[in-house]
Scaffold this motif. Structure first.
Motif, PDB file in Angstrom:
ATOM      1  N   LYS A  22       0.847  -1.187   0.000  1.00  0.00           N
ATOM      2  CA  LYS A  22       0.000   0.000   0.000  1.00  0.00           C
ATOM      3  C   LYS A  22       0.885   1.238   0.000  1.00  0.00           C
ATOM      4  CE  LYS A  22      -3.821   2.115   2.530  1.00  0.00           C
ATOM      5  NZ  LYS A  22      -3.396   3.459   2.317  1.00  0.00           N
ATOM      6  N   GLN A  23       0.591   2.148  -0.921  1.00  0.00           N
ATOM      7  CA  GLN A  23       1.325   3.401  -0.973  1.00  0.00           C
ATOM      8  C   GLN A  23       0.447   4.500  -0.382  1.00  0.00           C
ATOM      9  OE1 GLN A  23       0.732   1.903  -4.251  1.00  0.00           O
ATOM     10  NE2 GLN A  23       2.418   0.528  -3.895  1.00  0.00           N
ATOM     11  N   ASN A  24       1.016   5.282   0.491  1.00  0.00           N
ATOM     12  CA  ASN A  24       0.294   6.403   1.091  1.00  0.00           C
ATOM     13  C   ASN A  24       0.595   7.673   0.309  1.00  0.00           C
ATOM     14  OD1 ASN A  24      -0.878   4.898   3.167  1.00  0.00           O
ATOM     15  ND2 ASN A  24       1.007   4.997   4.350  1.00  0.00           N
ATOM     16  N   LEU A  25       0.148   7.691  -0.946  1.00  0.00           N
ATOM     17  CA  LEU A  25       0.372   8.845  -1.808  1.00  0.00           C
ATOM     18  C   LEU A  25      -0.963   9.435  -2.218  1.00  0.00           C
ATOM     19  CD1 LEU A  25       3.106   7.412  -4.191  1.00  0.00           C
ATOM     20  CD2 LEU A  25       3.447   8.995  -2.317  1.00  0.00           C
ATOM     21  N   SER A  26      -1.021  10.743  -2.267  1.00  0.00           N
ATOM     22  CA  SER A  26      -2.248  11.408  -2.699  1.00  0.00           C
ATOM     23  C   SER A  26      -2.367  11.339  -4.218  1.00  0.00           C
ATOM     24  CB  SER A  26      -2.228  12.868  -2.248  1.00  0.00           C
ATOM     25  OG  SER A  26      -1.212  13.569  -2.948  1.00  0.00           O
ATOM     26  N   LEU A  27      -3.507  11.753  -4.719  1.00  0.00           N
ATOM     27  CA  LEU A  27      -3.732  11.798  -6.162  1.00  0.00           C
ATOM     28  C   LEU A  27      -2.763  12.771  -6.821  1.00  0.00           C
ATOM     29  CD1 LEU A  27      -5.547  10.785  -8.459  1.00  0.00           C
ATOM     30  CD2 LEU A  27      -7.007  12.741  -8.045  1.00  0.00           C
ATOM     31  N   LEU A  28      -2.469  13.869  -6.151  1.00  0.00           N
ATOM     32  CA  LEU A  28      -1.523  14.845  -6.692  1.00  0.00           C
ATOM     33  C   LEU A  28      -0.132  14.245  -6.831  1.00  0.00           C
ATOM     34  CD1 LEU A  28      -0.863  17.728  -7.598  1.00  0.00           C
ATOM     35  CD2 LEU A  28      -0.423  18.275  -5.203  1.00  0.00           C
ATOM     36  N   TRP A  29       0.332  13.524  -5.809  1.00  0.00           N
ATOM     37  CA  TRP A  29       1.655  12.888  -5.887  1.00  0.00           C
ATOM     38  C   TRP A  29       1.677  11.792  -6.945  1.00  0.00           C
ATOM     39  CZ3 TRP A  29       6.112  14.643  -4.835  1.00  0.00           C
ATOM     40  CH2 TRP A  29       6.276  15.583  -3.834  1.00  0.00           C
ATOM     41  N   THR A  30       0.564  11.066  -7.086  1.00  0.00           N
ATOM     42  CA  THR A  30       0.482  10.055  -8.140  1.00  0.00           C
ATOM     43  C   THR A  30       0.633  10.721  -9.506  1.00  0.00           C
ATOM     44  OG1 THR A  30      -0.962   8.675  -6.787  1.00  0.00           O
ATOM     45  CG2 THR A  30      -0.981   8.268  -9.148  1.00  0.00           C
ATOM     46  N   LEU A  31      -0.044  11.846  -9.703  1.00  0.00           N
ATOM     47  CA  LEU A  31       0.045  12.586 -10.957  1.00  0.00           C
ATOM     48  C   LEU A  31       1.467  13.093 -11.188  1.00  0.00           C
ATOM     49  CD1 LEU A  31      -1.225  14.054 -13.414  1.00  0.00           C
ATOM     50  CD2 LEU A  31      -1.725  15.931 -11.861  1.00  0.00           C
ATOM     51  N   LEU A  32       2.059  13.714 -10.176  1.00  0.00           N
ATOM     52  CA  LEU A  32       3.400  14.281 -10.339  1.00  0.00           C
ATOM     53  C   LEU A  32       4.453  13.209 -10.608  1.00  0.00           C
ATOM     54  CD1 LEU A  32       3.375  17.009  -7.545  1.00  0.00           C
ATOM     55  CD2 LEU A  32       3.188  17.342 -10.019  1.00  0.00           C
ATOM     56  N   LEU A  33       4.381  12.105  -9.878  1.00  0.00           N
ATOM     57  CA  LEU A  33       5.348  11.026 -10.107  1.00  0.00           C
ATOM     58  C   LEU A  33       5.104  10.349 -11.448  1.00  0.00           C
ATOM     59  CD1 LEU A  33       5.556   9.547  -6.508  1.00  0.00           C
ATOM     60  CD2 LEU A  33       7.237  10.969  -7.674  1.00  0.00           C
ATOM     61  N   GLY A  34       3.846  10.253 -11.862  1.00  0.00           N
ATOM     62  CA  GLY A  34       3.534   9.719 -13.187  1.00  0.00           C
ATOM     63  C   GLY A  34       4.061  10.616 -14.292  1.00  0.00           C
ATOM     64  N   LEU A  35       3.923  11.927 -14.119  1.00  0.00           N
ATOM     65  CA  LEU A  35       4.466  12.874 -15.100  1.00  0.00           C
ATOM     66  C   LEU A  35       5.989  12.790 -15.160  1.00  0.00           C
ATOM     67  CD1 LEU A  35       2.264  16.025 -14.463  1.00  0.00           C
ATOM     68  CD2 LEU A  35       2.267  14.581 -16.496  1.00  0.00           C
ATOM     69  N   ALA A  36       6.619  12.729 -13.997  1.00  0.00           N
ATOM     70  CA  ALA A  36       8.080  12.607 -13.965  1.00  0.00           C
ATOM     71  C   ALA A  36       8.520  11.299 -14.615  1.00  0.00           C
ATOM     72  CB  ALA A  36       8.585  12.696 -12.529  1.00  0.00           C
ATOM     73  N   GLY A  37       7.798  10.224 -14.324  1.00  0.00           N
ATOM     74  CA  GLY A  37       8.113   8.933 -14.938  1.00  0.00           C
ATOM     75  C   GLY A  37       7.934   8.960 -16.439  1.00  0.00           C
ATOM     76  N   SER A  38       6.904   9.655 -16.910  1.00  0.00           N
ATOM     77  CA  SER A  38       6.681   9.713 -18.354  1.00  0.00           C
ATOM     78  C   SER A  38       7.776  10.516 -19.050  1.00  0.00           C
ATOM     79  CB  SER A  38       5.297  10.281 -18.670  1.00  0.00           C
ATOM     80  OG  SER A  38       5.190  11.618 -18.289  1.00  0.00           O
ATOM     81  N   VAL A  39       8.260  11.569 -18.408  1.00  0.00           N
ATOM     82  CA  VAL A  39       9.359  12.339 -18.996  1.00  0.00           C
ATOM     83  C   VAL A  39      10.636  11.503 -19.018  1.00  0.00           C
ATOM     84  CG1 VAL A  39      10.867  14.349 -18.647  1.00  0.00           C
ATOM     85  CG2 VAL A  39       8.394  14.587 -18.437  1.00  0.00           C
ATOM     86  N   ILE A  40      10.932  10.828 -17.915  1.00  0.00           N
ATOM     87  CA  ILE A  40      12.140   9.989 -17.851  1.00  0.00           C
ATOM     88  C   ILE A  40      12.048   8.852 -18.871  1.00  0.00           C
ATOM     89  CG2 ILE A  40      13.427   8.361 -16.405  1.00  0.00           C
ATOM     90  CD1 ILE A  40      12.638  10.186 -14.007  1.00  0.00           C
ATOM     91  N   GLY A  41      10.902   8.177 -18.917  1.00  0.00           N
ATOM     92  CA  GLY A  41      10.722   7.092 -19.884  1.00  0.00           C
ATOM     93  C   GLY A  41      10.815   7.583 -21.313  1.00  0.00           C
ATOM     94  N   GLY A  42      10.249   8.760 -21.597  1.00  0.00           N
ATOM     95  CA  GLY A  42      10.335   9.333 -22.938  1.00  0.00           C
ATOM     96  C   GLY A  42      11.751   9.699 -23.319  1.00  0.00           C
TER      97      GLY A  42
END
Length: 87
Positions: free
Chosen positions: A22-42
């Motif tokens: 279980k991750q204790n991350l908010s929706l905002l942190w999920t969005l921000l980490l997803g955006l960072a991951g998408s930039v790194i992956g790209g």
């Protein structure tokens, strides 16, 4: 821009599903980490020659999810270190 935000949210949500526990991350942190991951992956996919960083391709998407999983692990480690132990 809206597509980039939606892709970041989807990638962040997939990363949270892939990562066990279980991750204790908010929706905002999920969005921000997803955006960072998408930039790194790209960036990595672009460096490998699969296309432009802003193009949607399979390798970039997979690398984005992997990067987001790693970022979520780092975020958990940083936030877990600040919690006080209860006795």
């Amino acid at each position: 821009m809206i597509g980039f935000l939606v892709a970041g949210l989807v990638i962040g949500a997939l990363a949270r599903l892939v990562k066990p526990g279980k991750q204790n991350l908010s929706l905002l942190w999920t969005l921000l980490l997803g955006l960072a991951g998408s930039v790194i992956g790209g960036l990595i996919a672009s460096a490998l020659g699969t296309g432009d960083i802003w193009e949607l391709n399979i390798l970039g998407f997979v690398l984005a999810v992997v990067a987001a999983v790693l970022l979520i692990g780092v975020a958990e480690g940083l936030s877990g270190g600040r919690k006080t132990a209860r006795r």
